[in-house]
Design a protein around this motif. Structure first.
Motif, PDB file in Angstrom:
ATOM      1  N   UNK A  69       0.807  -1.220   0.000  1.00 31.34           N
ATOM      2  CA  UNK A  69       0.000   0.000   0.000  1.00 31.34           C
ATOM      3  C   UNK A  69       0.839   1.267   0.000  1.00 31.34           C
ATOM      4  N   UNK A  70       2.056   1.187   0.503  1.00 29.95           N
ATOM      5  CA  UNK A  70       2.960   2.344   0.519  1.00 29.95           C
ATOM      6  C   UNK A  70       3.713   2.521  -0.792  1.00 29.95           C
ATOM      7  N   UNK A  71       3.636   1.512  -1.658  1.00 30.13           N
ATOM      8  CA  UNK A  71       4.336   1.591  -2.937  1.00 30.13           C
ATOM      9  C   UNK A  71       3.648   2.594  -3.844  1.00 30.13           C
ATOM     10  N   UNK A  72       4.376   3.582  -4.332  1.00 34.38           N
ATOM     11  CA  UNK A  72       3.749   4.585  -5.194  1.00 34.38           C
ATOM     12  C   UNK A  72       3.304   4.019  -6.549  1.00 34.38           C
ATOM     13  N   UNK A  73       3.816   2.848  -6.908  1.00 32.60           N
ATOM     14  CA  UNK A  73       3.473   2.276  -8.208  1.00 32.60           C
ATOM     15  C   UNK A  73       2.216   1.417  -8.177  1.00 32.60           C
ATOM     16  N   UNK A  74       1.897   0.841  -7.026  1.00 32.37           N
ATOM     17  CA  UNK A  74       0.750  -0.076  -6.996  1.00 32.37           C
ATOM     18  C   UNK A  74      -0.208   0.191  -5.839  1.00 32.37           C
ATOM     19  N   UNK A  75      -0.192   1.388  -5.291  1.00 35.15           N
ATOM     20  CA  UNK A  75      -1.041   1.718  -4.147  1.00 35.15           C
ATOM     21  C   UNK A  75      -2.491   1.319  -4.371  1.00 35.15           C
ATOM     22  N   UNK A  76      -3.040   1.635  -5.529  1.00 41.85           N
ATOM     23  CA  UNK A  76      -4.450   1.370  -5.805  1.00 41.85           C
ATOM     24  C   UNK A  76      -4.762  -0.122  -5.876  1.00 41.85           C
ATOM     25  N   UNK A  77      -3.768  -0.942  -6.154  1.00 39.59           N
ATOM     26  CA  UNK A  77      -3.977  -2.379  -6.331  1.00 39.59           C
ATOM     27  C   UNK A  77      -3.395  -3.207  -5.189  1.00 39.59           C
ATOM     28  N   UNK A  78      -3.018  -2.549  -4.098  1.00 42.14           N
ATOM     29  CA  UNK A  78      -2.321  -3.236  -3.005  1.00 42.14           C
ATOM     30  C   UNK A  78      -3.132  -4.389  -2.428  1.00 42.14           C
ATOM     31  N   UNK A  79      -4.403  -4.193  -2.200  1.00 41.09           N
ATOM     32  CA  UNK A  79      -5.240  -5.262  -1.650  1.00 41.09           C
ATOM     33  C   UNK A  79      -5.285  -6.471  -2.561  1.00 41.09           C
ATOM     34  N   UNK A  80      -5.475  -6.226  -3.848  1.00 43.75           N
ATOM     35  CA  UNK A  80      -5.495  -7.298  -4.838  1.00 43.75           C
ATOM     36  C   UNK A  80      -4.135  -7.975  -4.927  1.00 43.75           C
ATOM     37  N   UNK A  81      -3.067  -7.166  -5.019  1.00 45.43           N
ATOM     38  CA  UNK A  81      -1.714  -7.714  -5.160  1.00 45.43           C
ATOM     39  C   UNK A  81      -1.302  -8.527  -3.941  1.00 45.43           C
ATOM     40  N   UNK A  82      -1.748  -8.115  -2.753  1.00 46.79           N
ATOM     41  CA  UNK A  82      -1.384  -8.829  -1.525  1.00 46.79           C
ATOM     42  C   UNK A  82      -1.924 -10.258  -1.528  1.00 46.79           C
ATOM     43  N   UNK A  83      -3.018 -10.478  -2.224  1.00 45.68           N
ATOM     44  CA  UNK A  83      -3.574 -11.828  -2.350  1.00 45.68           C
ATOM     45  C   UNK A  83      -3.023 -12.505  -3.605  1.00 45.68           C
ATOM     46  N   UNK A  84      -2.984 -11.770  -4.717  1.00 45.29           N
ATOM     47  CA  UNK A  84      -2.620 -12.346  -6.011  1.00 45.29           C
ATOM     48  C   UNK A  84      -1.164 -12.797  -6.074  1.00 45.29           C
ATOM     49  N   UNK A  85      -0.250 -12.053  -5.478  1.00 44.38           N
ATOM     50  CA  UNK A  85       1.174 -12.391  -5.584  1.00 44.38           C
ATOM     51  C   UNK A  85       1.488 -13.735  -4.912  1.00 44.38           C
ATOM     52  N   UNK A  86       1.162 -13.918  -3.618  1.00 45.60           N
ATOM     53  CA  UNK A  86       1.486 -15.227  -3.036  1.00 45.60           C
ATOM     54  C   UNK A  86       0.695 -16.366  -3.673  1.00 45.60           C
TER      55      UNK A  86
END
Length: 152
Positions: free
Chosen positions: A38-55
């Motif tokens: 969520x602190x990443x300036x590149x993916x802030x808007x997608x942090x919730x999705x990425x936190x599940x999708x990446x692992x």
């Protein structure tokens, strides 16, 4: 030919260990991982999705690499994900004022230069395995898988 298969098996095992370790460490410290994304300036808007999708993606790819029938596709997916992670790190280092670290476990202790080198080594390993698997398929007269060619 046997040497190629052994090299592919070793590279596959390294990726399986990497993906499982990375996914499990992210899931064990999920809240920290999600907050850092969520602190990443590149993916802030997608942090919730990425936190599940990446692992989840890391575990799916590990599963593909465990299955001989899906190993080549899993290696292409590994190459894609490692390239994406490497590009993300390089972009963050060059274009961001804040550099969050969303890696877990041992990888969290690496410096940014070491992390890029680590990722690039795995990119080279994936390319090597893909080349060797494609050569093995040609030797066995089986069609070469290319995810960029439209089939059937």
């Amino acid at each position: 030919m046997q040497t190629r298969k052994i090299i592919v098996e070793i590279i596959s095992a390294l990726f399986i260990l990497l993906w499982c370790y990375a996914a499990i460490s992210k899931m064990l410290d999920y809240e920290t991982f999600r907050v850092q994304l969520g602190k990443s300036p590149l993916i802030t808007e997608f942090a919730g999705f990425a936190a599940v999708a990446v692992p989840l993606s890391e575990l799916v790819i590990a599963g593909m690499l465990l299955t001989k029938r899906l190993r080549l596709q899993g290696m292409y997916a590994s190459l894609f994900l490692m390239t994406l992670f490497t590009a993300y790190i390089i972009a963050i280092l060059n274009f961001s004022y804040y550099i969050p670290c969303s890696c877990g476990g041992i990888l969290n202790s690496l410096g940014w230069t070491e992390h890029v080198i680590f990722n690039l080594v795995f990119v080279v390993l994936a390319i090597t395995a893909i080349i060797l698997m494609n050569k093995n398929q040609k030797v066995n007269n089986t069609p070469t898988y290319n995810p960029f060619l439209k089939t059937g």
